[in-house]
Design an enzyme around this catalytic site. Sequence first.
Site, PDB file in Angstrom:
ATOM      1  N   HIS A   1       1.649  22.326  27.523  1.00 33.85           N
ATOM      2  CA  HIS A   1       2.338  21.041  27.658  1.00 33.85           C
ATOM      3  C   HIS A   1       2.510  20.348  26.307  1.00 33.85           C
ATOM      4  O   HIS A   1       3.601  19.882  25.958  1.00 33.85           O
ATOM      5  CB  HIS A   1       1.540  20.173  28.628  1.00 33.85           C
ATOM      6  CG  HIS A   1       2.176  18.884  29.019  1.00 33.85           C
ATOM      7  ND1 HIS A   1       2.087  17.742  28.245  1.00 33.85           N
ATOM      8  CD2 HIS A   1       2.900  18.519  30.114  1.00 33.85           C
ATOM      9  CE1 HIS A   1       2.715  16.746  28.845  1.00 33.85           C
ATOM     10  NE2 HIS A   1       3.227  17.187  29.983  1.00 33.85           N
TER      11      HIS A   1
ATOM     12  N   SER B   1       7.206  13.586  31.178  1.00 29.75           N
ATOM     13  CA  SER B   1       6.571  14.087  29.955  1.00 29.75           C
ATOM     14  C   SER B   1       7.586  14.674  29.000  1.00 29.75           C
ATOM     15  O   SER B   1       7.383  14.685  27.789  1.00 29.75           O
ATOM     16  CB  SER B   1       5.554  15.186  30.299  1.00 29.75           C
ATOM     17  OG  SER B   1       4.373  14.656  30.807  1.00 29.75           O
TER      18      SER B   1
ATOM     19  N   ASP C   1      -1.967  14.726  23.564  1.00 33.00           N
ATOM     20  CA  ASP C   1      -1.594  15.638  24.643  1.00 33.00           C
ATOM     21  C   ASP C   1      -2.618  16.772  24.753  1.00 33.00           C
ATOM     22  O   ASP C   1      -3.803  16.540  24.554  1.00 33.00           O
ATOM     23  CB  ASP C   1      -0.183  16.190  24.375  1.00 33.00           C
ATOM     24  CG  ASP C   1       0.605  16.444  25.650  1.00 33.00           C
ATOM     25  OD1 ASP C   1       0.272  17.406  26.353  1.00 33.00           O
ATOM     26  OD2 ASP C   1       1.546  15.679  25.936  1.00 33.00           O
TER      27      ASP C   1
END
Length: 731
Positions: free
Chosen positions: A210, A517, A143
């Site tokens: 994220h 996600s 990620d």
Amino acid sequence: MGLRTGFCYAVLLMTLLPLSANGSSKLYIVYMGDKKHNDPSVVTSSHHDLLTSLHGSKDEALKSIVYSYKHGFSGFAAMLTESQAEALAKFPEVVSVKPNTFHKLHTTRSWDFLGLEYNQPPQQPGLLQKAKYGEDVIIGVIDTGIWPESQSFDDSGYGPVPARWKGKCQTGQDFNTMSCNRKIIGARWYARGIEVLESDYKSPRDKNGHGTHVASTIAGVEVQVMSYGGLGTGVAHGGAPHARLGIYKVCWEGASCPDAAILAAIDDAIHDGVDVLSISIGGAGHEYHWTLHAVQRGISVVFAAGNDGPVPQTLSNSVPWVTTVAASMIDRAFPTLISLGNKEKLVGQSLLYNASVISSDFKDLVYGGSCDAESVALINVTGKIILCYAPADAKDTPPREALKRAINLAIKAGANGLIFAQYTINILDILARCDGIMPCVVVDFEIAQRISSSPVMKVLPTVTVVGNGVLSPRVASFSSRGPSTLFPGILKPDVTAPGVSILAAERGSYVFMSGTSMACPHVSAVTALLKSVHPDWSPAMIKSAIVTTASVTDRFGMPIQADGVPRKLADPFDFGGGHMNPDKAADPGLVYDVDAMEYNNFSNCTMGWVDGCLQSYQKLLNLNLPSIAVPDLKNQVTVWRTITNVGPVEATYGADVEAPAGVAVSVEPSVITFTAGGDKSMTFKLTFTAKQRVQGGYTFGSLTWSDQSVYSVRIPIAIRTVIENFVADTS
């Protein structure tokens, strides 16, 4: 048959003249299949030799190579001209040569909603307790990196790093060896071959947020009294809070997520010793075939399905050996009271907690239509609340993009508030852009119509509502839908999990994020727990347990719905097997297992690496997946499946078929009995017969094996009848 490999290129070496690199070079990925040597240095040397033959110089070869993939498979990324790439593709040991491409990233209450309660009584242990909270399972997260100072990654009380771990803590900007600990046991970053913006950290540190959000959702430790400005208050923890984390930063500000970096991270993760790989990255029409090497080494791989819904055929990450996750809502809402000048009270949803932007006075309301640049420029919104209400335009721009645009334009124009009308509320996390600036509220079109008649209004603070009064689970409107355009014979997504307004770590705070996600790490965590409880289960068995025990109804027994245009009852292209049920997945009764080597035939054919794949169609149809998709039923087809007993030694199961409309289905045998000392696996066949000659329409059904007591093992079925080989309908 294994993945196509080779290591003999003597003839080409003698005949190929060095190719000039004077042309415009760009990054290409050269994939060579299975590695032919266990020593990584020997594999890398073979890459150097291949490039040397191409360039005519070892120095040029070493300058051109960016990554050498040498642990789980063989290949490399290198700067090449188009002609050099074409020349490399002709070498017999080279499987494929493709340009480097870039991909998008696909976030208290969600784990309780799934039934994984942290403090279950000892006499009633759930999956979380049986798995010892995921203790010492190693989860790799590919990620944007990680923010190691977050409370979610505190390693207090952790024992030594598992001896089997071979990873490393790669240092860099604002990230030293002390940034790793007994929780974050390894971290790597991959920035070669791309331009990294100065605003990002040249290290595993997470600028975007994220990756930190994903990692804390998977394995964050328990954090008391956490909230977003008082909203969603509760105890935060990941689904496998005692698991260890290996971090692989491949996504960058301004550069997205390049294939070359992702492939390098997968290769390193195989070497490092992860048990699960969580990858919330993708793009419609693109697949990560290389993950097969991880699965063939016993590593479960979990992917996000994508955020391009509710449009059909937008799903990504649909290869059969991975678990592909759709996103759904949980039983939490954030109602916000809107008071009109005529004393009418209406309700929208928001994340409005900041007292500095909440006024007790009524504000003028101005109609802004679609709130695009042209509409906003024609009106005076300074100091006023702007109403964005244009139902006819909703089809033109995805709701999330339309809301971002409206907020930016409203702030720039000096607005004092924003009321945004849409067909979905799966966009609340975007409202964080309004924090500290102005109140922003999402409403449906009916409420917007009623608001439009009032000249003034005011907005009250948001409250949190949790429980049965919130319609849930419900597939999110943004969640990408099947069928897969690349592999219509593989039913995807596999399952849905919470992915709307998920509260988890970002830097030193906790924020809401939405997306597949956020759904993906929920399944990654449950996969880790299942590996802990069932260490001898293959990745296929774990995936089967999750899919076959998923629920297709809500807590009231009503069919799960899918948000879209319009909202409808969810089907397998929305949520696969259904909504994940972790505790049931721990004891599924039966599983559909696949020897990971059997995926090779699928991989070789779909990648075009071998000939004769038309004859292999039936083999692909009979791949022992926990789902069935027949995209081209003309008359009749027979599909074979094998179930393996992982429940009581002695058991009898009967088949219960829900036939797709227009299709007759038979199961032989329809009753299967397992006995002590007998076979643990039994094979059966399903015969699908078209009852009507229709071109191109999908209908859905299911097959459930039930023991009429404890176990109900269900797989989804999708059938499309055709008359001709072409398809003219995806309904």
